[in-house]
Structures are given as C-alpha cells and as structure tokens.
Design a protein around this motif. Structure first.
Motif, PDB file in Angstrom:
ATOM      1  N   ASN A 164       6.662   8.224   4.939  1.00  0.00           N
ATOM      2  CA  ASN A 164       5.388   7.592   5.319  1.00  0.00           C
ATOM      3  C   ASN A 164       5.731   6.512   6.340  1.00  0.00           C
ATOM      4  OD1 ASN A 164       3.096   5.982   5.541  1.00  0.00           O
ATOM      5  ND2 ASN A 164       2.576   6.140   3.383  1.00  0.00           N
ATOM      6  N   ARG A 197       4.306   2.717  -2.223  1.00  0.00           N
ATOM      7  CA  ARG A 197       4.180   3.851  -3.153  1.00  0.00           C
ATOM      8  C   ARG A 197       5.118   4.992  -2.743  1.00  0.00           C
ATOM      9  NH1 ARG A 197      -0.862   6.088  -1.326  1.00  0.00           N
ATOM     10  NH2 ARG A 197       0.516   7.260   0.037  1.00  0.00           N
ATOM     11  N   ASP A 198       5.068   5.346  -1.444  1.00  0.00           N
ATOM     12  CA  ASP A 198       5.850   6.498  -0.992  1.00  0.00           C
ATOM     13  C   ASP A 198       7.346   6.204  -0.969  1.00  0.00           C
ATOM     14  OD1 ASP A 198       3.607   8.032  -0.864  1.00  0.00           O
ATOM     15  OD2 ASP A 198       3.297   7.812   1.282  1.00  0.00           O
ATOM     16  N   ARG A 225      -7.835  -5.965  -5.174  1.00  0.00           N
ATOM     17  CA  ARG A 225      -9.005  -5.344  -4.529  1.00  0.00           C
ATOM     18  C   ARG A 225      -8.728  -3.885  -4.156  1.00  0.00           C
ATOM     19  NH1 ARG A 225      -8.577  -4.463   0.851  1.00  0.00           N
ATOM     20  NH2 ARG A 225      -6.662  -5.233   1.757  1.00  0.00           N
ATOM     21  N   ARG A 239     -19.134   6.751   5.567  1.00  0.00           N
ATOM     22  CA  ARG A 239     -18.013   6.514   4.637  1.00  0.00           C
ATOM     23  C   ARG A 239     -17.631   7.805   3.916  1.00  0.00           C
ATOM     24  NH1 ARG A 239     -17.835   1.796   0.939  1.00  0.00           N
ATOM     25  NH2 ARG A 239     -15.624   2.053   1.369  1.00  0.00           N
ATOM     26  N   THR A 286     -16.132   5.653  -2.725  1.00  0.00           N
ATOM     27  CA  THR A 286     -15.174   6.465  -1.952  1.00  0.00           C
ATOM     28  C   THR A 286     -13.890   6.616  -2.759  1.00  0.00           C
ATOM     29  OG1 THR A 286     -14.140   4.611  -0.772  1.00  0.00           O
ATOM     30  CG2 THR A 286     -15.998   5.693   0.325  1.00  0.00           C
ATOM     31  N   ARG A 287     -13.663   5.689  -3.681  1.00  0.00           N
ATOM     32  CA  ARG A 287     -12.440   5.758  -4.512  1.00  0.00           C
ATOM     33  C   ARG A 287     -12.429   7.008  -5.385  1.00  0.00           C
ATOM     34  NH1 ARG A 287     -12.921  -0.642  -5.908  1.00  0.00           N
ATOM     35  NH2 ARG A 287     -12.264  -1.378  -3.835  1.00  0.00           N
ATOM     36  N   ASP A 313       1.929  -0.990   6.792  1.00  0.00           N
ATOM     37  CA  ASP A 313       0.896  -2.008   6.569  1.00  0.00           C
ATOM     38  C   ASP A 313       1.561  -3.267   6.041  1.00  0.00           C
ATOM     39  OD1 ASP A 313      -1.518  -0.672   7.237  1.00  0.00           O
ATOM     40  OD2 ASP A 313      -1.278   0.566   5.438  1.00  0.00           O
ATOM     41  N   GLY A 344       0.806  -1.234   0.000  1.00  0.00           N
ATOM     42  CA  GLY A 344       0.000   0.000   0.000  1.00  0.00           C
ATOM     43  C   GLY A 344       0.827   1.266   0.000  1.00  0.00           C
ATOM     44  N   GLY A 345       0.359   2.234   0.790  1.00  0.00           N
ATOM     45  CA  GLY A 345       0.940   3.579   0.778  1.00  0.00           C
ATOM     46  C   GLY A 345       2.448   3.610   1.012  1.00  0.00           C
ATOM     47  N   ARG A 353     -10.955   9.429  -3.013  1.00  0.00           N
ATOM     48  CA  ARG A 353      -9.553   9.059  -2.762  1.00  0.00           C
ATOM     49  C   ARG A 353      -8.682   9.386  -3.971  1.00  0.00           C
ATOM     50  NH1 ARG A 353      -8.395   5.690   1.397  1.00  0.00           N
ATOM     51  NH2 ARG A 353      -6.673   4.786   0.220  1.00  0.00           N
ATOM     52  N   TYR A 408      -5.276  11.811  -4.208  1.00  0.00           N
ATOM     53  CA  TYR A 408      -3.924  11.463  -4.690  1.00  0.00           C
ATOM     54  C   TYR A 408      -3.537  12.336  -5.885  1.00  0.00           C
ATOM     55  CZ  TYR A 408      -4.286   7.288  -1.769  1.00  0.00           C
ATOM     56  OH  TYR A 408      -4.431   6.440  -0.702  1.00  0.00           O
ATOM     57  N   ASP A 463       3.336   4.781   8.128  1.00  0.00           N
ATOM     58  CA  ASP A 463       2.197   3.892   8.364  1.00  0.00           C
ATOM     59  C   ASP A 463       2.556   2.551   7.780  1.00  0.00           C
ATOM     60  OD1 ASP A 463       0.407   5.459   9.576  1.00  0.00           O
ATOM     61  OD2 ASP A 463      -0.778   5.917   7.788  1.00  0.00           O
ATOM     62  N   ARG A 510      -2.545  15.567  -4.352  1.00  0.00           N
ATOM     63  CA  ARG A 510      -1.375  15.476  -3.461  1.00  0.00           C
ATOM     64  C   ARG A 510      -0.082  15.346  -4.261  1.00  0.00           C
ATOM     65  NH1 ARG A 510      -0.758  10.399   0.421  1.00  0.00           N
ATOM     66  NH2 ARG A 510      -2.824  11.059   1.093  1.00  0.00           N
ATOM     67  N   ASP A 562     -17.135   0.826  -5.146  1.00  0.00           N
ATOM     68  CA  ASP A 562     -16.820   1.617  -3.960  1.00  0.00           C
ATOM     69  C   ASP A 562     -16.518   3.058  -4.385  1.00  0.00           C
ATOM     70  OD1 ASP A 562     -15.746   2.896  -1.800  1.00  0.00           O
ATOM     71  OD2 ASP A 562     -14.252   1.358  -1.325  1.00  0.00           O
ATOM     72  N   ASN A 577      -1.259   2.061  -5.509  1.00  0.00           N
ATOM     73  CA  ASN A 577      -1.408   1.556  -4.138  1.00  0.00           C
ATOM     74  C   ASN A 577      -1.441   0.031  -4.113  1.00  0.00           C
ATOM     75  OD1 ASN A 577      -1.563   4.068  -3.014  1.00  0.00           O
ATOM     76  ND2 ASN A 577      -3.800   4.128  -2.947  1.00  0.00           N
TER      77      ASN A 577
HETATM   78  P1  ATP Z   1      -2.389   7.820   2.679  1.00  0.00           P
HETATM   79  O1  ATP Z   1      -1.005   8.305   2.452  1.00  0.00           O
HETATM   80  O2  ATP Z   1      -3.445   8.727   2.175  1.00  0.00           O
HETATM   81  O3  ATP Z   1      -2.659   7.267   4.050  1.00  0.00           O
HETATM   82  P2  ATP Z   1      -2.570   5.118   1.945  1.00  0.00           P
HETATM   83  O4  ATP Z   1      -2.270   4.477   0.633  1.00  0.00           O
HETATM   84  O5  ATP Z   1      -1.777   4.694   3.119  1.00  0.00           O
HETATM   85  O6  ATP Z   1      -2.449   6.633   1.663  1.00  0.00           O
HETATM   86  P3  ATP Z   1      -4.938   4.433   3.430  1.00  0.00           P
HETATM   87  O7  ATP Z   1      -6.240   5.133   3.393  1.00  0.00           O
HETATM   88  O8  ATP Z   1      -4.125   4.481   4.659  1.00  0.00           O
HETATM   89  O9  ATP Z   1      -4.105   4.982   2.190  1.00  0.00           O
HETATM   90  O10 ATP Z   1      -5.197   2.933   2.980  1.00  0.00           O
HETATM   91  C1  ATP Z   1      -4.166   1.958   2.950  1.00  0.00           C
HETATM   92  C2  ATP Z   1      -4.249   1.098   1.699  1.00  0.00           C
HETATM   93  O11 ATP Z   1      -5.497   0.416   1.670  1.00  0.00           O
HETATM   94  C3  ATP Z   1      -4.219   1.893   0.386  1.00  0.00           C
HETATM   95  O12 ATP Z   1      -2.893   2.022  -0.073  1.00  0.00           O
HETATM   96  C4  ATP Z   1      -5.029   1.050  -0.556  1.00  0.00           C
HETATM   97  O13 ATP Z   1      -4.226   0.067  -1.126  1.00  0.00           O
HETATM   98  C5  ATP Z   1      -6.018   0.373   0.354  1.00  0.00           C
HETATM   99  N1  ATP Z   1      -7.334   1.038   0.351  1.00  0.00           N
HETATM  100  C6  ATP Z   1      -7.784   1.984   1.211  1.00  0.00           C
HETATM  101  N2  ATP Z   1      -9.034   2.342   0.921  1.00  0.00           N
HETATM  102  C7  ATP Z   1      -9.411   1.620  -0.149  1.00  0.00           C
HETATM  103  C8  ATP Z   1     -10.615   1.519  -0.922  1.00  0.00           C
HETATM  104  N3  ATP Z   1     -11.672   2.272  -0.649  1.00  0.00           N
HETATM  105  N4  ATP Z   1     -10.621   0.634  -1.932  1.00  0.00           N
HETATM  106  C9  ATP Z   1      -9.543  -0.130  -2.192  1.00  0.00           C
HETATM  107  N5  ATP Z   1      -8.413  -0.081  -1.526  1.00  0.00           N
HETATM  108  C10 ATP Z   1      -8.320   0.767  -0.508  1.00  0.00           C
END
Ligand code: ATP
Ligand code: MG
Length: 421
Positions: free
Chosen positions: A47, A39-40, A121, A207, A169-170, A51, A35-36, A173, A177, A49, A180, A167, A127
C-alpha cells in the motif's frame, strides 16, 4: 515498528517522510503514519498511499516543507489538510481532528484534536492505528482501540455504536474490507450494521457513488456486490437490485476484456443490466450520476432491448455496423458480456474490435480529384464506400476508386434510406 517502516515504505517516500517529521519536531509538532498503510503494513500487504496525521497545524507544516523543496502544495484550509506532490510521489497530511455529527449522513463538524481524537473518528478499529515518526519514539504503534488484535482475530469492528448511523458509507466500506481480507464482522458490529441499513437513505448520491467506485477498484468487486445483496444493502439503494451469481460471472468476464481504466464504467453497466427503464432512471437520479456514465448505462439498456435484431440469421457486417454505431462502445461491450447468445456476442465483439475502426482508404480530397463534388454527393459516396469496405466488396484502394467512379457516373440515389445519416 521502526524496522518494519524501513523495510516496507519505499525509499523515495521514506526520506521525504523523515524530513517532514524532523521539521515537525522543530516546530513542536508530531507526525504519525495512519490508516490504511498501518493496517497493510501489519498485514504485509502492499500500500503506497501515505497518509500522515499531524498533531498541530498540518497546513503550516506543509507550507514550511514547500518553501524549501521542489514540491507542489495543495491546501484545503477548511479541513486542515494538505497534499505535497513531488515528481513521482504524493503525500497527504492532515491536522489531527475531532469530529462531531450534527445529523446522520451529514459531513461532520471538525475541530483540531489529538491523534487519539483523530483515530476514534475513523471507520473501523483496523483503520484506527497510527505509527509515530517523531525521533524520540520513532516506530511506536499507537493502537488505542485494539486494531492490531482485531487484525489478528480477522474482525471488522466499529468504534462506537452510532458509527454506521453517523455515516452509513461505513456499511459499504465495511463489506469491502470484509471481502477484501476475508474477515468477519465482529458480532455487535454485524448487528448494528443490519439495524442501520435504513440509514443509507441519509447519504447523498455522490457519497454512495464514490463508495461504489471505491468498490469497483477492488480486485474482485463481485464478492462485495454479492455480499451487499445478501445483506439487503443493494435493495436499499435501488429496490430491484440483485447482486446474485449472474453479476459475479459477468464481472469476471469483464476483467478479462477491459483495460482497468474502463472497468468501473463497465461494472456499472453490468450492475444495472436487469433494471427496468423506470428503475434505472431512479437509480441514476439517486446516485447523482454524471452525464457520461448515465449515457453508457442508458445505452446499455436501450441496446439490450434491441438485441433481438442482432440475433437474426443473416446480417451483413454493414447492417451490424449501422445498428450499433450510435451506442457508447462500453454499452456495446456490456451487452457482449451479458448476452446469452453466441451469435450476438460475436457480432458485438466484431463491431468493437474491427468494424468500428474501419475507414475508407480514399478521403474527401481524393474523391474530389476523381470528380466527385463536395456536399451531399460526397457524403453518399463516402457512405457507400464505407459500407462496401465493411462488407468486403472492396478491398484495395483501386477497388474503391473504381466504385467511386462508377458512382459518379451511376445513380447514387440507390442508397437505401435506412442507411443514410
Ligand atoms: P483502501 O486500501 O481501501 O484505500 P484505506 O484505509 O486507505 O483503504 P481510504 O478510503 O483511503 O481507506 O481512507 C483512508 C482512511 O481514512 C481510512 O483508513 C480510515 O481510517 C479513514 N476513513 C475513510 N473513510 C472513512 C469514513 N467514512 N469514516 C471514518 N473514517 C474513514
Ligand atoms: Mg487509501
């Protein structure tokens, strides 16, 4: 990417992550950074966080770690996720999973899967990458959906055509990005985003609100809001939202004034500043807004309606105080930022910075000592002292004592009615 991991991931995380991965190998499981953070790391942005995705049962792995380390374990059995809270760092572990959507906007049905299932997914290709932490291929980048190439081309791309409708919310989101990183939507993604804007209606209020809160953590959320306005996303959430240049200027001012913890609330108050009373109620209901936040937003509009009173030429400080004291401070702050009148702005700032902290030097006990009886008389004397202090009519403790004594002898009923509690 072994070398990048060593350079990028802070030492205190690295040891823990390696320990987890070693245990995973012993249990026949594999662990990936995902995930993030991936990417970062590729972008060279900070970053922390972390995961982790586990091929295998992440909860059992986390339990194994918790048995022998000083760590607090939080488990979500339903999602197969666990949080490991060490003294100063937290790690998130998730069982690699496959998701299917029963209907648009709903939460997905989840079954265990491989890393590849887990990556498809996700929201966008950038991401959807993982880096192996297993000993035999430590540092190998797993990028089945060409996220690295999209990072290079600076593109936001969804992974399948129904992504936004599964979804919505994407949509929020993605714009986040885009702004940003200064990226663009890949052509097909841009087209599907526009097509699926009506799917925002399938999302629950919680949501949408969480995504707005996420946006409000951005360094410059106004860029995201402006873009959401241009795309017609904001009006889909509430029909009279604009997101124009006004917001940009006000958000920027808000950042100069407020501590980060209070900024999201202030952004919400500014976001709704041009809404009518009916529209705000619809918006609060649509986003299932919590009570405290709702109060700040309602107060913002209530105060906005009575700002003309604040613009009169002669107002004593105590009058300003009584006009403002019943509003949430953040609503006062929002109006100070939003008002076009310098006089109003300065008065509201004065209230926030000074007046609302003014206290009398004498307290109830001391007034009793001066012969003032507890109860209504005391209340009146305290209010008169407070007003006199606000208006600079008393300065020292002795001034207050003198005034209190004169009130004891004199007529406290002279207190103007509109200033009484
Ligand atoms: P940020 O820097 O904004 O926190 P992030 O990539 O860490 O970016 P998060 O919201 O912390 O984003 O989510 C972590 C990961 O979970 C994302 O990188 C993405 O892969 C996945 N994710 C989060 N929300 C969704 C969604 N609605 N649909 C699919 N994947 C998602
Ligand atoms: Mg994150």
């Amino acid at each position: 990417m072994a070398r990048q991991i060593e350079q990028y991931v802070p030492e205190q995380f690295l040891e823990l992550v390696k320990d987890i991965s070693k245990r995973a190998t012993e249990r026949g499981q594999r662990v990936y950074l995902v995930g993030g953070i991936v990417r970062d790391m590729l972008l060279g942005y900070p970053n922390f966080d972390i995961d982790l995705v586990v091929e295998g049962d992440a909860v059992k792995l986390a339990q194994n770690v918790a048995e022998t380390s000083q760590v607090r374990l939080l488990v979500h059995h339903r999602f197969g996720t666990a949080k490991l809270k060490y003294d100063n760092v937290t790690l998130d572990l998730a069982t690699a999973r496959k998701e299917t959507y029963k209907r648009p906007g709903a939460l997905p049905t989840v079954t265990p899967g491989t890393l590849k299932d887990d990556l498809i997914r996700r929201d966008f290709s950038i991401n959807a990458m993982g880096i192996s932490l297993a000993a035999n291929d430590y540092g190998e980048l797993f990028d089945p959906y060409n996220g690295e190439s999209d990072l290079e081309r600076q593109l936001i791309r969804i992974l399948h055509p129904e992504s936004f409708s599964d979804d919505a919310t994407r949509i929020l989101r993605g714009v986040c990005y885009e702004q940003r990183f200064g990226f663009e939507f890949e052509a097909k993604t841009a087209q599907l985003l526009k097509r699926d804007i009506p799917m925002l209606d399938t999302l629950s209020g919680d949501r949408i609100r969480h995504e707005l809160e996420h946006i409000f953590e951005e360094r410059r959320p106004e860029l995201v809001i402006k873009r959401l306005g241009e795309l017609g996303v904001l009006t889909r959430i509430s029909s009279s939202f604009k997101g124009d240049g006004w917001i940009a200027e006000k958000f920027d001012r808000a950042r100069g004034l407020k501590k980060p913890a209070q900024l999201p609330t202030l952004y919400f108050c500014l976001l709704i500043y041009s809404l009518s009373e009916t529209k705000i109620e619809q918006f609060l209901a649509r986003l299932n807004m919590p009570a405290k936040l709702s109060r700040a937003m309602r107060d913002t509009l209530r105060l906005k309606a009575s700002l003309p009173l604040m613009d009169k030429s002669s107002l004593k400080p105590s009058e300003i105080y009584y006009l403002l004291r019943d509003y949430e401070p953040l609503a006062v702050q929002a109006n100070a930022i939003a008002s076009e009148s310098v006089v109003v702005h300065d008065r509201l700032q004065l209230f926030l910075k000074k007046m609302r902290h003014v206290r009398t030097s004498l307290d109830g006990e001391e007034l009793k000592g001066l012969g003032i009886s507890a109860g209504p008389e005391m209340g009146k004397v305290l209010r008169i002292l407070h007003r006199a202090k606000l208006d600079g009519e008393v300065k020292t403790r002795e001034d207050e004592e003198k005034l209190a004594i004169s009130l004891r002898a004199g007529d406290v009923n002279s207190e103007p009615e509109h200033l009484r509690d």
